[in-house]
Design an enzyme around this catalytic site. Structure first.
Site, PDB file in Angstrom:
ATOM      1  N   TYR A 188       0.793  -1.270   0.026  1.00 61.19           N
ATOM      2  CA  TYR A 188      -0.106   0.092  -0.142  1.00 61.19           C
ATOM      3  C   TYR A 188       0.895   1.245  -0.159  1.00 61.19           C
ATOM      4  CZ  TYR A 188      -3.900   2.950   1.243  1.00 61.19           C
ATOM      5  OH  TYR A 188      -4.877   4.243   1.474  1.00 61.19           O
ATOM      6  N   ASP A 189       2.003   1.410   0.988  1.00 61.95           N
ATOM      7  CA  ASP A 189       2.526   2.613   0.989  1.00 61.95           C
ATOM      8  C   ASP A 189       3.571   3.016   0.040  1.00 61.95           C
ATOM      9  OD1 ASP A 189       1.897   2.050   3.493  1.00 61.95           O
ATOM     10  OD2 ASP A 189       3.842   2.014   4.814  1.00 61.95           O
ATOM     11  N   LYS A 234       1.062   3.585  -3.223  1.00 65.67           N
ATOM     12  CA  LYS A 234       0.593   5.040  -3.146  1.00 65.67           C
ATOM     13  C   LYS A 234       1.819   6.115  -3.338  1.00 65.67           C
ATOM     14  CE  LYS A 234      -3.916   4.573  -2.277  1.00 65.67           C
ATOM     15  NZ  LYS A 234      -4.661   5.344  -3.060  1.00 65.67           N
ATOM     16  N   SER A 294     -13.615   0.985  13.768  1.00 60.43           N
ATOM     17  CA  SER A 294     -14.743   0.174  13.530  1.00 60.43           C
ATOM     18  C   SER A 294     -14.376  -0.975  14.632  1.00 60.43           C
ATOM     19  CB  SER A 294     -14.571  -0.277  12.146  1.00 60.43           C
ATOM     20  OG  SER A 294     -13.298  -0.505  11.629  1.00 60.43           O
ATOM     21  N   GLY A 297      -0.511   0.299  23.413  1.00 57.06           N
ATOM     22  CA  GLY A 297      -1.564   1.114  23.124  1.00 57.06           C
ATOM     23  C   GLY A 297      -1.094   2.986  23.235  1.00 57.06           C
ATOM     24  N   ASP A 343       4.118  -0.832  12.275  1.00 60.38           N
ATOM     25  CA  ASP A 343       3.198  -0.170  12.868  1.00 60.38           C
ATOM     26  C   ASP A 343       3.424   1.150  13.096  1.00 60.38           C
ATOM     27  OD1 ASP A 343      -0.072  -0.723  13.775  1.00 60.38           O
ATOM     28  OD2 ASP A 343       0.674   0.788  14.845  1.00 60.38           O
TER      29      ASP A 343
HETATM   30  N1  UDP Z   1      -5.256  -0.722  16.444  1.00 58.40           N
HETATM   31  C1  UDP Z   1      -5.525  -1.477  17.699  1.00 58.40           C
HETATM   32  N2  UDP Z   1      -6.398  -2.280  17.708  1.00 58.40           N
HETATM   33  C2  UDP Z   1      -7.278  -2.650  16.597  1.00 58.40           C
HETATM   34  C3  UDP Z   1      -6.998  -2.278  15.431  1.00 58.40           C
HETATM   35  C4  UDP Z   1      -6.019  -1.400  15.156  1.00 58.40           C
HETATM   36  O1  UDP Z   1      -4.869  -1.124  18.546  1.00 58.40           O
HETATM   37  O2  UDP Z   1      -8.183  -3.517  16.991  1.00 58.40           O
HETATM   38  C5  UDP Z   1      -4.130   0.027  16.057  1.00 58.40           C
HETATM   39  C6  UDP Z   1      -3.031  -0.204  15.316  1.00 58.40           C
HETATM   40  O3  UDP Z   1      -2.113  -1.290  15.780  1.00 58.40           O
HETATM   41  C7  UDP Z   1      -2.549   1.068  14.893  1.00 58.40           C
HETATM   42  C8  UDP Z   1      -3.960   2.033  14.911  1.00 58.40           C
HETATM   43  O4  UDP Z   1      -4.865   1.311  15.788  1.00 58.40           O
HETATM   44  O5  UDP Z   1      -1.479   1.662  15.846  1.00 58.40           O
HETATM   45  C9  UDP Z   1      -4.526   2.372  13.694  1.00 58.40           C
HETATM   46  O6  UDP Z   1      -4.622   1.061  13.073  1.00 58.40           O
HETATM   47  P1  UDP Z   1      -5.665   1.343  11.729  1.00 58.40           P
HETATM   48  O7  UDP Z   1      -5.712  -0.102  11.280  1.00 58.40           O
HETATM   49  O8  UDP Z   1      -7.024   1.837  11.965  1.00 58.40           O
HETATM   50  O9  UDP Z   1      -4.959   2.137  10.604  1.00 58.40           O
HETATM   51  P2  UDP Z   1      -3.499   2.555  10.251  1.00 58.40           P
HETATM   52  O10 UDP Z   1      -3.506   4.185  10.924  1.00 58.40           O
HETATM   53  O11 UDP Z   1      -2.495   1.905  11.160  1.00 58.40           O
HETATM   54  O12 UDP Z   1      -3.225   2.757   8.790  1.00 58.40           O
END
Ligand code: UDP
Length: 311
Positions: A145-146, A149, A189, A207, A272
């Site tokens: 993806y990265d 894009k 979501s 977190g 991440d």
């Molecule tokens: N994340 C989480 N729990 C979840 C889904 C995602 O803690 O059930 C974290 C994930 O590791 C990231 C952040 O939430 O640090 C945002 O994740 P997302 O998949 O929404 O999109 P991203 O910003 O990584 O593209």
């Protein structure tokens, strides 16, 4: 003036909201989607309108739609969705960009590219400004993806320099709101659905990683204002600069839903990003746009949507 507008990925989360806004302002809208992550239910209310046309089509194959403006949004965008079939993701990102550019050239149309904060990767500059070149692992699981894009941006700027195309490149940061897929794996979501089911809230890592969440209506407004102006081709960041940790987000969602869910810490996915926060000074000074919806209000609206979707 009634523009003929093409939205690739128009049945997706962002695409369908963009189609709504374009139809509302009187444009004739063609939505092109292969429904890989988009859904008919996102646009079924538009299908009754004479200004709206749906074409089921993969952007990897060339297509021909008369248009004055092209918005290229088609691509799986949640990490879970885009990593399911990474080869297809990078093909969609690159071939989709080429096909959108070629159509725009043929039609002498303005063409907007939905780029992403992911071009900054695991950023070392905070907040991320448009001058920053990013820190992307080219062989990691997010690279389909990265890098797809990033290549999309390269194509857009080369078509602008070499063939004088009228491009706009917007880097979209984390966006949330109604019509997110229940199981697309994105954090907002996931947390809301888990909270509504009183199931464990899955916080990845400690977190402490951050994101900055923009409500979908604000984002669409930003895309339209940026695409409509004539001064700047981009790239411009479009997002909400209020940064929050994932732990704090989990607590907020639990409070707003009145959930009995407990937090369950799980391993952090590879690559991440630790912090993500847009510097939005460029778009703010360019057009009179800034995000208006505060996180709690946007979350309440999204919770209402998921309650209905789950019932
Ligand atoms: N994340 C989480 N729990 C979840 C889904 C995602 O803690 O059930 C974290 C994930 O590791 C990231 C952040 O939430 O640090 C945002 O994740 P997302 O998949 O929404 O999109 P991203 O910003 O990584 O593209």
């Amino acid at each position: 003036m009634h523009n003929k507008v093409l939205v690739t990925g128009g049945a997706g989360f962002l695409g369908s909201h963009l189609c709504d806004a374009l139809v509302k302002r009187g444009d004739n809208v063609t939505c092109l989607d292969n429904l890989s992550t988009g859904k008919i239910s996102n646009i079924s209310h538009l299908e009754k309108k004479p200004q709206f046309t749906l074409i089921l089509q993969d952007v990897e194959d060339s297509y021909n739609v008369t248009s004055d403006i092209v918005f290229n949004l088609a691509c799986p965008a949640s990490p879970v969705a885009y990593q399911k079939n990474p080869i297809s993701t990078i093909q969609t990102a690159i071939l989709g960009a080429i096909n959108a550019l070629q159509l725009a050239e043929k039609n002498k149309a303005r063409v907007f590219q939905a780029s992403t904060s992911e071009v900054y990767g695991d950023a070392k500059v905070h907040p991320q400004n448009e001058q920053y070149w990013g820190n992307v692992n080219p062989i990691g699981v997010r690279a389909c993806y990265d890098e797809g894009k990033r290549c999309g941006e390269t194509l857009f700027f080369d078509y602008n320099r070499q063939r004088k195309l009228d491009i706009r490149v917007g880097r979209i940061f984390n966006t949330y709101g109604p019509r997110m897929n229940i199981n697309d794996g994105r954090v907002v979501s996931n947390f809301i659905v888990q909270a509504l089911r009183n199931a464990p809230i899955t916080v990845y890592g400690s977190g402490t990683q951050t994101r900055s969440f923009c409500y979908v209506d604000d984002l669409i407004d930003g895309i339209l204002k940026f695409t409509d102006q004539d001064e700047e081709i981009g790239p411009v960041n479009i997002g909400n600069p209020n940064e929050i940790s994932m732990h704090e987000l989990a607590d907020t969602v639990c409070r707003l839903t009145g959930s009995k869910s407990q937090i369950k810490f799980m391993s952090l996915p590879q690559d991440d990003p630790v912090r993500r926060n847009p510097d939005v000074r460029k778009i703010k000074s360019l057009v009179s746009w800034k995000p208006k919806v505060v996180l709690e209000d946007g979350l309440k609206e999204t919770i209402r949507y998921f309650k209905k979707a789950l019932s």
